[in-house]
Scaffold this active site. Structure first.
Site, PDB file in Angstrom:
ATOM      1  N   ASP A 395      38.223  43.134  35.258  1.00 53.09           N
ATOM      2  CA  ASP A 395      39.153  43.096  36.323  1.00 53.09           C
ATOM      3  C   ASP A 395      39.763  44.496  36.524  1.00 53.09           C
ATOM      4  OD1 ASP A 395      41.198  41.979  38.021  1.00 53.09           O
ATOM      5  OD2 ASP A 395      41.942  40.779  36.609  1.00 53.09           O
ATOM      6  N   GLU A 450      45.266  32.248  42.864  1.00 52.79           N
ATOM      7  CA  GLU A 450      46.248  32.848  42.327  1.00 52.79           C
ATOM      8  C   GLU A 450      47.292  33.540  42.935  1.00 52.79           C
ATOM      9  OE1 GLU A 450      44.689  36.838  40.146  1.00 52.79           O
ATOM     10  OE2 GLU A 450      43.196  35.484  40.168  1.00 52.79           O
TER      11      GLU A 450
END
Length: 903
Positions: A395, A450
């Site tokens: 990430d 998200e």
């Protein structure tokens, strides 16, 4: 000849292929100084698409595209500038070479696993005013047009910019995304000329930037602009647009030059062109990418994971809660559990063992700061591979720079070598890398679930981002508070969107409340044999809503997903994709706030009509009607509960000594296990350790029968003191059969080697650790937030080869076994803080009893010697606290921290 050289370079691509190159028809070079100023390249069937390359009197190149004779892209500038040559003007043609490129290949992920692509390709060779050479390679297939530049210069080549531009009619409808390196801005429906009015924007004056892929529609033809085949020899790019203009110009990342070792082949500037069905089914971006660099892909497995972070944000740090998600995955046949930010190295091996015994594999999340360097990757990948982790989610890259693509190159090589699958989150969009590196399961590069819900966005993405590669959208959170779409809409998302790993967003309780959805998700593949657009588009219908209905085939079953944005409407799906015969069709739609499943018999001549609620949708599953087939669902076969016990579970052995133990594997109940093996995993033992004793095997192991083995390990003579875990493993064929991986059941025998001699604290396992910023570092300073990103431990100009790097408040606990007598270290604030920071150091014994402490030590001061009598201590605690002014710059070093223990 320049044409031959450039053509060979163009076909090689940015990444060297490790498999056979594409086949091509014999080349047909033209003579030099061709008088023509316009040249055409048509699709192989000469049926629809034509690219026209033109050279104007000033020697400037432009490329236009037509479909069925109608203009799609007006003539747009081409050309390249380097630090030595301006190859955008003053050009003249000196050669051309034509060929037909035919390629067949197989993917591990994607909308179509088996691929076959044919294109017509022409390499045009030009000379600039200063004699420099430029190759322009134009490729046309039935689903689009692409071009790239090639330079056959030897030695480094620095590109300072491109003149490349796509000319889109200003009144063309547009679905664009203001550029951000996260690719997480919302898409906007607008026109090509007015796109700069979209918010938020990345603008400089009257010029705004837009991210790939950008979708336009003109005269009934759609154009999706993107790029393909980018790696660390270049950078990514985006599109710049001047307010009110028609040109969308290619801009390199950060407006920075890129340097290639040369010779150079740039990324493909790519336009997918056709009807929406052509765009949705297009594989052009992958077709333009280099072939796979991974010969053996048997270890790569697409699948579904249950992922706790979205619905239970704190749960990745909770071992017990992660077991709940493992249990859910095991019960419902999901291949994986993804453990996101917050996991602890102290318990992940235990969780992995728990999961694998239940037929579930574990994926671990990483901040890219922990994997930035080769040393970090080598250390982490070796560790998690030994734990049994099968893949990583990485990430926060958030960059299209050349240096970031060079990092992508490195981690892709490393994960391929380690047989670790990977998902890039917080990442750029895919540009064909899943063909070249088939262990890439998915890529975010999208404003996903998200980031909140937006039903219109959901429809837009079906015709933009998800066309160019797997999309880590993290869909399906039924229990979301204040959900902005219907249950059926949420259920349809993992069908509408393709992703090699699909990370489902709800928790076990949320899924259990939707048993109809559970049954469907248990059946859902994540890689496909065929993909079709059934109906819909990004624009509004006459009723004002937007719709997208896609069908994806796996084997003889079709999965259909439909999503709607806007007021409720009847969603229609012509079933012509089904083919011949009679089909059983199971449909799931919203009904009075719940999901309802209906079953009917249909043929390809029928049209499915589903009444959808506001922001609703539906899913369907179709299978051929055959004798004895009750429905389309296949049984979910799970791994049975087994027991593996070691005797003893722990043992003590001196360095150079021996330890013996046994293990018994049992199936308490159920059908007999097949092809069972009980062994010690010798490959995970420390160097110098040996094992005697044979593996134990059983072709069939009935319930209640024991499989027992006995082994003896010999400890290496130079083994330092501490505890070593010896893995005992039972594996057996998964009851599901087919390609399901073997079930792996593991326990460890803990061999305790008494501490002896002089030991460094940084070489000992930690019973526990905490840190004020990032992880505690071994033999380097604290550095930044990433693991193993520090520098040599340095206090007051003195460098220490061994020790611990901590950021106050930080603490480590070490098991001394009651065998040591003295602890000593040189402590202080690391010089990397440039004289800032203040820390106190404390040594604690059992029951937090203080043994030694310092006053406040400040940055720039010389190290202080700290010693403590640790006679009889079992748990040693080393604590660094801030000096009363906060933790900033409190990089506390325990230099040469060492223990004197019994001989």
């Amino acid at each position: 000849m320049i044409g031959v050289t450039l053509s060979a370079l163009a076909s090689g691509g940015l990444l060297a292929a490790t498999t056979a190159p594409s086949t091509a028809a014999p080349t047909t070079p033209t003579t030099a100084a061709t008088p023509a100023t316009t040249w055409t390249v048509r699709d192989p069937a000469h049926s629809a698409l034509t690219a026209r390359l033109a050279l104007d009197p000033a020697g400037e190149l432009r490329l236009a595209v037509t479909r069925d004779g109608a203009p799609v892209l007006a003539p747009g500038r081409l050309g390249l500038r380097t630090d030595r040559h301006d190859l955008t003007t003053g050009l003249r043609l000196v050669d051309r070479e034509d060929r037909t490129v035919h390629d067949t290949y197989r993917m591990t992920t994607g909308k179509e696993l088996r691929r076959s692509a044919t294109a017509r390709e022409t390499t045009f060779a030009f000379r600039g005013a200063d004699g420099a050479r430029l190759g322009v390679v134009v490729r046309v297939s039935d689903d689009g047009v692409a071009y790239r530049y090639v330079l056959d210069e030897r030695g480094p080549v620095t590109v300072t910019g491109e003149a490349s531009a796509f000319e889109v009619p200003k009144d063309a409808k547009a679905w664009v995304q203001p550029y951000a390196t996260s690719y997480e801005n919302e898409r906007t429906e607008t026109t090509a000329g007015a796109a700069n009015e979209a918010e938020p924007q990345e603008c400089a004056g009257d010029t705004c930037s837009f991210g790939y892929p950008a979708l336009f529609e003109t005269g009934g033809t759609y154009v999706l602009l993107t790029e393909a085949d980018v790696d660390g020899r270049y950078s990514g790019s985006h599109l710049d647009h001047k307010d009110g203009g028609s040109a969308y110009s290619v801009a390199l990342a950060d407006d920075a030059p890129v340097t290639s070792p040369g010779p150079l082949a740039t990324p493909w500037r790519t336009a997918i062109v056709g009807g929406l069905d052509t765009l949705v089914g297009s594989t052009l971006v992958d077709d333009l990418a280099p072939p796979s660099r991974v010969a053996d892909t048997s270890w790569i497995r697409p699948g579904t994971d249950d992922w706790s972070w979205l619905s239970d944000t704190s749960s990745p740090g909770d071992l017990d809660r992660q077991r709940d998600f493992v249990d859910y995955a095991a019960a419902h046949g999901l291949e994986y559990t993804l453990v996101d930010a917050g996991w602890k190295a102290s318990w992940v091996p235990e969780l992995v063992r728990y999961a694998r015994a239940r037929g579930v594999d574990v994926i671990l999340w990483f901040d890219w700061a922990d994997l930035r360097t080769q040393a970090q990757r080598d250390a982490w990948f070796a560790k998690i591979k030994a734990w049994g982790v099968v893949g990583v989610k990485v990430d926060y890259m958030y960059s299209d720079s050349q240096s970031t693509f060079q990092w992508y190159d490195a981690i892709l090589r490393d994960t391929a070598e380690r047989h670790l699958m990977i998902d890039f989150h917080g990442a750029t969009i895919p540009r064909g890398l899943q063909r070249t590196w088939p262990q890439v399961m998915s890529v975010e590069g999208v404003r996903g679930e998200e980031n909140g819900q937006n039903p219109a966005r959901d429809v837009f993405l079906a015709f933009t981002r998800n066309i160019v590669g797997s999309m880590d959208y993290t869909p399906t959170w039924f229990s979301r508070p204040n959900r902005q779409n219907s249950l059926a809409h949420e259920l349809a998302l993992p069908v509408v969107y393709e992703s090699g790993w699909t990370s489902l967003g709800d928790n076990p309780e949320g899924f259990a409340a939707q048993p109809v959805a559970e049954r469907y998700l248990e059946q859902l593949p994540t890689a496909w044999d065929e993909t079709r657009l059934v109906s819909g588009g990004p624009g509004r219908t006459a009723g004002g809503e937007r719709q997208a209905v896609l069908a994806r085939r796996s084997g003889d079953r079709w999965f259909v997903g439909g999503i709607l944005a806007g007021a409720g409407a009847t969603m229609k799906a012509p079933l012509g994709f089904l083919g011949k015969g009679t089909w059983r069709l199971e449909t799931i739609a919203d009904h009075e706030g719940q999901l309802r499943r209906t079953v009917r018999t249909v043929t390809a001549k029928d049209t499915l009509a589903v009444p959808a609620v506001t922001d609703g949708g539906f899913t369907a599953l179709a299978c051929p009607v055959t004798k004895g087939r009750a429905d389309c669902a296949r049984p979910v076969t799970t791994a049975p509960a087994t027991t593996l016990a070691t005797d003893p579970a722990s043992v003590t052995a001196e360095a150079g000594g021996k330890a013996s133990f046994g293990a018994t594997f049992t199936l308490p109940e159920g059908a007999a296990l097949r092809d069972v093996r009980l062994t010690v995993d010798r490959g995970r033992l420390p160097a110098g350790w040996t094992v005697t004793g044979s593996d134990v095997r059983a072709a069939s192991l009935p319930a209640g029968k024991e499989l027992t083995g006995h082994w003896t390990v010999t400890v290496a003579r130079d083994q330092p003191g501490g505890t070593v875990e010896v893995p005992v493993v039972a594996t057996y064929a998964h009851p599901a059969g087919g390609n399901a991986p073997r079930v792996h059941v593991e326990e460890v025998v803990r061999v305790s080697v008494p501490l002896h001699g002089t030991l460094y604290a940084s070489d000992q396992p930690f019973l526990a650790e905490s840190n004020g910023y990032g992880p505690v570092e071994r033999d380097q300073s604290n550095g930044e937030a990433g693991g193993q990103d520090g520098k040599p431990l340095t206090i007051g100009g003195t460098v220490y080869a061994k020790g611990l790097g901590v950021n106050a408040p930080g603490q480590v606990r070490i098991d001394l076994q009651g065998r040591c007598t003295r602890f000593e270290a040189h402590v202080g604030v690391d010089d990397e803080t440039s004289g800032r920071g203040s820390v106190t150091f404390t040594v604690l014994g059992d029951d937090e009893r203080p043994l030694a402490t310092t006053g406040v030590l400040r940055g720039g001061e010389a190290a202080v010697s700290l010693t403590a009598d640790v006679t009889g201590v079992h748990t040693l605690t080393l604590t660094a606290d801030d000096g009363g002014d906060g933790k900033n710059y409190d990089h506390a070093d325990w230099g040469l921290a060492r223990l004197t223990c019994a001989d």
